[in-house]
Design a protein around this motif. Structure first.
Motif, PDB file in Angstrom:
ATOM      1  N   ALA A   1       0.816  -1.206   0.000  1.00 17.98           N
ATOM      2  CA  ALA A   1       0.000   0.000   0.000  1.00 17.98           C
ATOM      3  C   ALA A   1       0.853   1.260   0.000  1.00 17.98           C
ATOM      4  N   GLU A   2       2.138   1.096   0.314  1.00 14.76           N
ATOM      5  CA  GLU A   2       3.050   2.240   0.410  1.00 14.76           C
ATOM      6  C   GLU A   2       3.945   2.387  -0.809  1.00 14.76           C
ATOM      7  N   ALA A   3       4.330   1.274  -1.420  1.00 12.82           N
ATOM      8  CA  ALA A   3       5.372   1.340  -2.452  1.00 12.82           C
ATOM      9  C   ALA A   3       5.330   0.098  -3.316  1.00 12.82           C
ATOM     10  N   GLN A   4       6.013   0.178  -4.453  1.00 11.23           N
ATOM     11  CA  GLN A   4       6.225  -0.998  -5.293  1.00 11.23           C
ATOM     12  C   GLN A   4       7.167  -1.952  -4.569  1.00 11.23           C
ATOM     13  N   LEU A   5       6.804  -3.238  -4.528  1.00  8.76           N
ATOM     14  CA  LEU A   5       7.639  -4.231  -3.872  1.00  8.76           C
ATOM     15  C   LEU A   5       8.398  -5.062  -4.884  1.00  8.76           C
ATOM     16  N   VAL A   6       9.661  -5.327  -4.568  1.00 10.54           N
ATOM     17  CA  VAL A   6      10.476  -6.283  -5.318  1.00 10.54           C
ATOM     18  C   VAL A   6      10.920  -7.308  -4.286  1.00 10.54           C
ATOM     19  N   ASP A   7      10.331  -8.504  -4.349  1.00  5.19           N
ATOM     20  CA  ASP A   7      10.548  -9.484  -3.276  1.00  5.19           C
ATOM     21  C   ASP A   7      10.869 -10.853  -3.857  1.00  5.19           C
ATOM     22  N   PRO A   8      11.998 -10.971  -4.535  1.00  5.96           N
ATOM     23  CA  PRO A   8      12.328 -12.231  -5.196  1.00  5.96           C
ATOM     24  C   PRO A   8      12.782 -13.301  -4.212  1.00  5.96           C
ATOM     25  N   HIS A   9      12.603 -14.562  -4.606  1.00  7.20           N
ATOM     26  CA  HIS A   9      13.404 -15.612  -3.978  1.00  7.20           C
ATOM     27  C   HIS A   9      14.859 -15.340  -4.368  1.00  7.20           C
ATOM     28  N   LEU A  10      15.761 -15.345  -3.402  1.00  7.96           N
ATOM     29  CA  LEU A  10      17.169 -15.333  -3.769  1.00  7.96           C
ATOM     30  C   LEU A  10      17.462 -16.615  -4.551  1.00  7.96           C
ATOM     31  N   PRO A  11      18.417 -16.574  -5.474  1.00 10.47           N
ATOM     32  CA  PRO A  11      18.613 -17.721  -6.375  1.00 10.47           C
ATOM     33  C   PRO A  11      18.935 -18.990  -5.607  1.00 10.47           C
ATOM     34  N   GLY A  12      18.196 -20.058  -5.951  1.00 12.29           N
ATOM     35  CA  GLY A  12      18.337 -21.343  -5.288  1.00 12.29           C
ATOM     36  C   GLY A  12      17.220 -21.636  -4.313  1.00 12.29           C
ATOM     37  N   TRP A  13      16.583 -20.605  -3.787  1.00 10.95           N
ATOM     38  CA  TRP A  13      15.514 -20.782  -2.816  1.00 10.95           C
ATOM     39  C   TRP A  13      14.165 -20.823  -3.523  1.00 10.95           C
ATOM     40  N   GLY A  14      13.196 -21.463  -2.870  1.00 12.16           N
ATOM     41  CA  GLY A  14      11.858 -21.508  -3.432  1.00 12.16           C
ATOM     42  C   GLY A  14      11.779 -22.205  -4.775  1.00 12.16           C
ATOM     43  N   GLY A  15      12.671 -23.157  -5.010  1.00 15.16           N
ATOM     44  CA  GLY A  15      12.647 -23.908  -6.259  1.00 15.16           C
ATOM     45  C   GLY A  15      13.337 -23.232  -7.421  1.00 15.16           C
ATOM     46  N   THR A  16      13.995 -22.097  -7.192  1.00 16.81           N
ATOM     47  CA  THR A  16      14.722 -21.412  -8.265  1.00 16.81           C
ATOM     48  C   THR A  16      16.122 -21.998  -8.409  1.00 16.81           C
ATOM     49  N   ALA A  17      16.810 -21.609  -9.467  1.00 19.50           N
ATOM     50  CA  ALA A  17      18.136 -22.163  -9.762  1.00 19.50           C
ATOM     51  C   ALA A  17      19.217 -21.431  -8.988  1.00 19.50           C
ATOM     52  N   LEU A  18      20.197 -22.197  -8.513  1.00 21.00           N
ATOM     53  CA  LEU A  18      21.385 -21.600  -7.901  1.00 21.00           C
ATOM     54  C   LEU A  18      22.228 -20.882  -8.951  1.00 21.00           C
TER      55      LEU A  18
ATOM     56  N   GLN B  75      13.131 -26.580   1.134  1.00 14.16           N
ATOM     57  CA  GLN B  75      14.318 -26.041   0.464  1.00 14.16           C
ATOM     58  C   GLN B  75      15.278 -27.141   0.040  1.00 14.16           C
ATOM     59  N   SER B  76      16.025 -26.846  -0.999  1.00  9.77           N
ATOM     60  CA  SER B  76      16.977 -27.797  -1.558  1.00  9.77           C
ATOM     61  C   SER B  76      18.201 -27.951  -0.652  1.00  9.77           C
ATOM     62  N   PRO B  77      18.624 -29.175  -0.348  1.00 12.48           N
ATOM     63  CA  PRO B  77      19.858 -29.362   0.417  1.00 12.48           C
ATOM     64  C   PRO B  77      21.063 -28.713  -0.266  1.00 12.48           C
ATOM     65  N   ARG B  78      21.111 -28.768  -1.588  1.00 13.16           N
ATOM     66  CA  ARG B  78      22.234 -28.151  -2.298  1.00 13.16           C
ATOM     67  C   ARG B  78      22.251 -26.642  -2.079  1.00 13.16           C
ATOM     68  N   THR B  79      21.082 -26.025  -2.073  1.00 13.48           N
ATOM     69  CA  THR B  79      21.004 -24.587  -1.825  1.00 13.48           C
ATOM     70  C   THR B  79      21.449 -24.257  -0.409  1.00 13.48           C
ATOM     71  N   VAL B  80      20.992 -25.050   0.564  1.00 15.44           N
ATOM     72  CA  VAL B  80      21.373 -24.822   1.953  1.00 15.44           C
ATOM     73  C   VAL B  80      22.893 -24.885   2.100  1.00 15.44           C
ATOM     74  N   ALA B  81      23.525 -25.900   1.521  1.00 13.32           N
ATOM     75  CA  ALA B  81      24.975 -26.035   1.624  1.00 13.32           C
ATOM     76  C   ALA B  81      25.692 -24.909   0.898  1.00 13.32           C
ATOM     77  N   TRP B  82      25.210 -24.537  -0.287  1.00 10.59           N
ATOM     78  CA  TRP B  82      25.851 -23.476  -1.082  1.00 10.59           C
ATOM     79  C   TRP B  82      25.837 -22.158  -0.319  1.00 10.59           C
ATOM     80  N   TYR B  83      24.701 -21.814   0.272  1.00  2.00           N
ATOM     81  CA  TYR B  83      24.607 -20.540   0.990  1.00  2.00           C
ATOM     82  C   TYR B  83      25.375 -20.562   2.300  1.00  2.00           C
ATOM     83  N   ALA B  84      25.425 -21.701   2.964  1.00  2.00           N
ATOM     84  CA  ALA B  84      26.238 -21.775   4.174  1.00  2.00           C
ATOM     85  C   ALA B  84      27.702 -21.500   3.842  1.00  2.00           C
ATOM     86  N   ALA B  85      28.157 -22.054   2.724  1.00  2.00           N
ATOM     87  CA  ALA B  85      29.539 -21.781   2.296  1.00  2.00           C
ATOM     88  C   ALA B  85      29.721 -20.328   1.881  1.00  2.00           C
TER      89      ALA B  85
END
Length: 244
Positions: free
Chosen positions: A29-46, A154-164
């Motif tokens: 209600a205040e502004a345009q939102l840009v709220d993507p899944h960061l890559p790898g999360w929510g089924g997106t590609a790393l 969430q994808s285990p590969r994404t979890v490991a990639w982001y932890a690194a």
């Protein structure tokens, strides 16, 4: 009421953009939102790259370019705060203002690095069935079945990639000290991961107002969305909007 800059929402680990659901109605209600899944999360590609928050920041810049947005107010929660700092390293001119929540400027100390290594090992060997039990008591003050489901998906590969990637991030204190950044720090009063001194240091580095949200742990924007927005929205409205 002054117009508000487009708002970029950068979500925490190990979640995706659904964590912003409790805020969307009031924010949109205040502004345009840009709220993507960061890559790898929510089924997106790393990213097709070694683990690096710089690669994530490059992805975010492409998202902004795709929306035709030159500058935004960026809200970074936990991991999202680290991504915001990577964005500030690469393209500070794209960030008109910043809201940091549940995040810190320092690189990982040894204890955190050991935890990252454990997360990488277990995600690689076991998947993510254990992760919600490990993370939720640190993220929230009470059990939340909806957030548990988000973590479980969430994808285990994404979890490991982001932890690194988080383990490899640099100390951002010199960066924040050098920038003339319009910032706000909003921190959970009951955050067991990052205590009050973390938030106080971040506020000092950026010259930002600091607010603690009662009844919230590491994710005040999710756990206490109205209290969070009661701090953030007046601050946003008081700022002149940048050209986009």
């Amino acid at each position: 009421m002054r117009p508000v800059d487009p708002i970029l929402l950068l979500h925490p680990f190990p979640l995706d953009a659904r964590v912003w659901d409790p805020l969307r109605a009031r924010l949109s209600a205040e502004a345009q939102l840009v709220d993507p899944h960061l890559p790898g999360w929510g089924g997106t590609a790393l990213p097709d790259a070694d683990p690096s928050l710089d690669a994530v920041a490059e992805h975010v810049l492409r998202v902004l370019d795709g929306r035709g947005l030159d500058r935004v107010t960026a809200v970074g929660a936990a991991l999202g705060g680290f991504v915001l700092m990577a964005l500030l390293r690469r393209a500070p001119e794209r960030v008109a203002a910043a809201v940091f929540t549940g995040t810190q400027a320092i690189a990982d100390p040894d204890r955190a690095l050991a935890t990252r290594a454990m997360v990488i090992r277990r995600a690689t060997e076991e998947g993510t069935g254990w992760l919600a039990d490990f993370m939720l008591p640190q993220l929230l003050t009470a059990e939340d079945p909806a957030l548990r489901r988000v973590i479980d998906e969430q994808s285990p590969r994404t979890v490991a990639w982001y932890a690194a990637a988080m383990a490899a991030r640099p100390d951002s204190r010199p960066l924040l000290r050098a920038l003339d950044l319009d910032a706000l720090v909003v921190h959970g009063a009951e955050d067991p991961i990052m205590g009050a001194p973390v938030a106080e240091e971040l506020a000092e580095l950026t010259g930002a107002p600091l607010h603690f949200v009662e009844g919230a742990a590491h994710l005040p924007a999710y756990e206490q969305p109205d209290r969070f927005l009661d701090v953030v929205l007046p601050w946003l409205r008081a700022r002149p909007a940048a050209a986009t």
